[in-house]
Design a protein around this motif. Sequence first.
Motif, mmCIF file in Angstrom:
data_model
loop_
_atom_site.group_PDB
_atom_site.id
_atom_site.type_symbol
_atom_site.label_atom_id
_atom_site.label_comp_id
_atom_site.label_asym_id
_atom_site.label_seq_id
_atom_site.Cartn_x
_atom_site.Cartn_y
_atom_site.Cartn_z
ATOM 1 N N GLN A 219 44.683 42.466 2.300
ATOM 2 C CA GLN A 219 45.159 43.047 1.184
ATOM 3 C C GLN A 219 46.938 43.165 1.764
ATOM 4 N N GLN A 220 47.818 43.022 2.610
ATOM 5 C CA GLN A 220 49.193 42.641 2.399
ATOM 6 C C GLN A 220 49.054 41.735 2.424
ATOM 7 N N GLY A 221 48.564 40.552 3.030
ATOM 8 C CA GLY A 221 48.814 38.796 3.013
ATOM 9 C C GLY A 221 48.828 38.759 1.709
ATOM 10 N N LEU A 222 48.320 39.343 0.375
ATOM 11 C CA LEU A 222 47.962 38.396 -0.945
ATOM 12 C C LEU A 222 48.967 39.212 -0.976
ATOM 13 N N LEU A 223 49.962 40.312 -1.037
ATOM 14 C CA LEU A 223 50.798 41.400 -2.040
ATOM 15 C C LEU A 223 51.719 40.972 -1.126
ATOM 16 N N THR A 224 52.109 40.361 0.101
ATOM 17 C CA THR A 224 53.545 40.010 0.807
ATOM 18 C C THR A 224 53.547 38.479 -0.075
ATOM 19 N N TRP A 225 52.595 38.020 0.112
ATOM 20 C CA TRP A 225 52.666 36.654 -0.895
ATOM 21 C C TRP A 225 52.957 36.239 -3.049
ATOM 22 N N TYR A 226 52.447 37.339 -3.003
ATOM 23 C CA TYR A 226 52.688 37.652 -4.403
ATOM 24 C C TYR A 226 53.631 38.417 -4.225
ATOM 25 N N GLN A 227 54.556 39.177 -3.718
ATOM 26 C CA GLN A 227 56.203 39.483 -3.798
ATOM 27 C C GLN A 227 56.724 37.883 -3.961
ATOM 28 N N GLY A 228 56.669 37.268 -3.606
ATOM 29 C CA GLY A 228 57.496 36.072 -3.332
ATOM 30 C C GLY A 228 57.869 35.167 -4.674
ATOM 31 N N PRO B 69 52.453 37.851 -14.408
ATOM 32 C CA PRO B 69 50.946 38.663 -14.590
ATOM 33 C C PRO B 69 50.202 38.107 -13.882
ATOM 34 N N VAL B 70 49.217 39.025 -13.427
ATOM 35 C CA VAL B 70 47.745 38.155 -12.290
ATOM 36 C C VAL B 70 46.856 38.220 -12.663
ATOM 37 N N VAL B 71 45.824 37.563 -13.212
ATOM 38 C CA VAL B 71 44.374 37.479 -13.268
ATOM 39 C C VAL B 71 43.700 37.294 -12.071
ATOM 40 N N LEU B 72 42.873 38.722 -11.325
ATOM 41 C CA LEU B 72 42.363 38.328 -9.885
ATOM 42 C C LEU B 72 40.842 37.842 -10.773
ATOM 43 N N VAL B 73 40.643 36.890 -9.349
ATOM 44 C CA VAL B 73 39.080 36.266 -8.994
ATOM 45 C C VAL B 73 39.082 35.853 -7.436
ATOM 46 N N HIS B 74 37.273 35.675 -7.815
ATOM 47 C CA HIS B 74 37.030 35.501 -6.686
ATOM 48 C C HIS B 74 37.561 37.364 -5.229
ATOM 49 N N GLY B 75 36.727 37.886 -5.542
ATOM 50 C CA GLY B 75 36.659 38.820 -5.145
ATOM 51 C C GLY B 75 35.265 40.193 -5.339
ATOM 52 N N GLU B 76 34.870 40.777 -4.871
ATOM 53 C CA GLU B 76 33.683 42.278 -5.221
ATOM 54 C C GLU B 76 34.424 43.214 -5.863
ATOM 55 N N GLU B 77 33.452 43.567 -7.189
ATOM 56 C CA GLU B 77 34.944 44.647 -7.267
ATOM 57 C C GLU B 77 35.122 45.742 -6.778
ATOM 58 N N GLU B 78 34.889 46.163 -6.106
ATOM 59 C CA GLU B 78 35.423 47.478 -5.144
ATOM 60 C C GLU B 78 36.845 46.462 -4.403
ATOM 61 N N ALA B 79 36.330 45.352 -4.015
ATOM 62 C CA ALA B 79 38.022 44.907 -3.494
ATOM 63 C C ALA B 79 38.994 44.390 -4.611
ATOM 64 N N MET B 80 38.305 43.588 -6.218
ATOM 65 C CA MET B 80 39.158 43.527 -7.090
ATOM 66 C C MET B 80 39.996 45.338 -7.570
ATOM 67 N N GLU B 81 39.625 45.740 -7.565
ATOM 68 C CA GLU B 81 40.331 47.030 -8.363
ATOM 69 C C GLU B 81 41.235 47.475 -7.551
ATOM 70 N N ILE B 82 40.550 47.473 -5.377
ATOM 71 C CA ILE B 82 42.103 48.231 -5.351
ATOM 72 C C ILE B 82 43.041 47.459 -5.146
ATOM 73 N N LEU B 83 43.008 46.223 -4.838
ATOM 74 C CA LEU B 83 43.671 45.313 -5.550
ATOM 75 C C LEU B 83 45.015 45.706 -6.339
ATOM 76 N N ALA B 84 44.249 45.895 -7.686
ATOM 77 C CA ALA B 84 44.826 45.855 -8.915
ATOM 78 C C ALA B 84 45.485 46.855 -8.930
ATOM 79 N N GLN B 85 45.344 47.899 -8.344
ATOM 80 C CA GLN B 85 46.064 48.854 -8.130
ATOM 81 C C GLN B 85 47.814 49.071 -7.148
ATOM 82 N N LYS B 86 47.071 48.453 -5.888
ATOM 83 C CA LYS B 86 48.086 47.709 -5.478
ATOM 84 C C LYS B 86 49.078 47.184 -5.917
ATOM 85 N N LEU B 87 49.239 45.654 -6.699
ATOM 86 C CA LEU B 87 50.069 45.243 -7.435
ATOM 87 C C LEU B 87 50.685 46.503 -8.528
#
Length: 462
Positions: free
Chosen positions: A410-419, A425-443
């Motif tokens: 999660q932190q690696g993904l957020l750090t990459w987006y921070q760059g 805008p972001v479209v999230l793919v390649h993740g199960e529903e729970e992981a995708m929802e939590i990352l979406a909320q973080k972003l």
Amino acid sequence: MNIKFLGATREVTGSCYLVQINNKNVLLECGMLQGSHEHERHNHDPFPFDVATLDAVIVSHAHLDHTGRLPVLIKEGYHGPIYTHNATVDLCEIMLVDSGYIHEKEARWENKKRERKGLALVEPLYTTTEASTTLQYFQGLTYDEEIDVCPGVKLTLRDAGHIIGSAIIELALSENGISKKVVFSGDLGHKNAPILRDPYQVNYADLVIMESTYGDRLHRSWEDTWQEMGTIIANAKSNKGNILIPAFTVGRTQELLYEFKQHFTAWQLADWQIFLDSPMGIKATGVYAKHHEVYDKQAVAIKQDHQGILDLPNLHMSETTEYSMKINQINSGAIIIAGSGMCTGGRIKHHFKHNIWRENAHVLIVGFQARGTLGRSLVDGCEQINLWGEKIRVKAQIHTIGGFSAHADQQGLLTWYQGFKNKPPVVLVHGEEEAMEILAQKLKYEYKAKVVKASYKQNIVI
């Protein structure tokens, strides 16, 4: 210009996205669905687009959930270019042909049962010959090289640090005087991972398509990971048992060998027999040895000292079935690395049959285990497994080493987006529903990003 999301939407396999611009169609990824038999049956479904209209295909890396249906695409009439990194071309030569062999084998087994029942016979998804034919359409590129894919589409591959040759896909799009930049992360690597460089940081995009495999969790630190692995190996030695490691043949296998070499003395590995029991893993290791131009600084330094980065004095390469069967005669002191990484097939299942019921045996889970797989069942604590119709109790100690991952957490993904300076805008793919929802909320919370969780067949205008 728009993008249709046709795979790996709220799941982690079957990546497939269609970019439409200037009446041209460019396919990003052509992945296979993996997991349960029911899930994998959908690989035989027709493509949700007209293959005849495709102008180009781009794939981010060689894993089959990103490339595994390319031979089907060629069978159905696509004869255009498949753009990817040079190392990915070399890996696909191994992986797609092996995949064709597996499909042929599975079809033969299924047809034996069907013949006895008087049912219609089935065809393999594709054959080894059809997989080999696919290779002639690949066009290998280097990182940071810009090429024209078709009118209005320029492609640049950046280092994703996931497996060798893995790429972030940058698309510079132009239509009717309007220019847009789309960045597809592919599978982003885990920072400071063995052998490869960290993911390239892109600083601008109009749209980011990002994986979310581990969007809901943090990996254990590398230091803790190595300490845990050393402790497990020491305990297994005192228990006089074997260590079984189901490992993806590309990426994870080579990382394990690399770290075994780096910790050879500290982990007292000279006291073990180490087996790489995977013909494809052996070939993939050769590709890793070949493409030293993408190594990180540490691996480059080892290479410059005229050392192989993956060689060990007690490493046995097991290519033949006969050799693999002999390994099963060893009751103690063997470290066995074998595919498949999610335990859905391959030689690891045979080693389970001979070891997993032993209390002194150890199983090291060192990669993501999708729902519906045998590996996921072991992680979830199942008490018995079914192998070829035989129920076998699970008495081995199961260890999940979460820090040993080729995906950013999660932190690696957020750090990459921070760059991205403009926070696109972001479209999230390649993740199960729970992981995708939590990352979406973080972003949304941390960067005020506009986030879409891609749905199957969703169309997004750029």
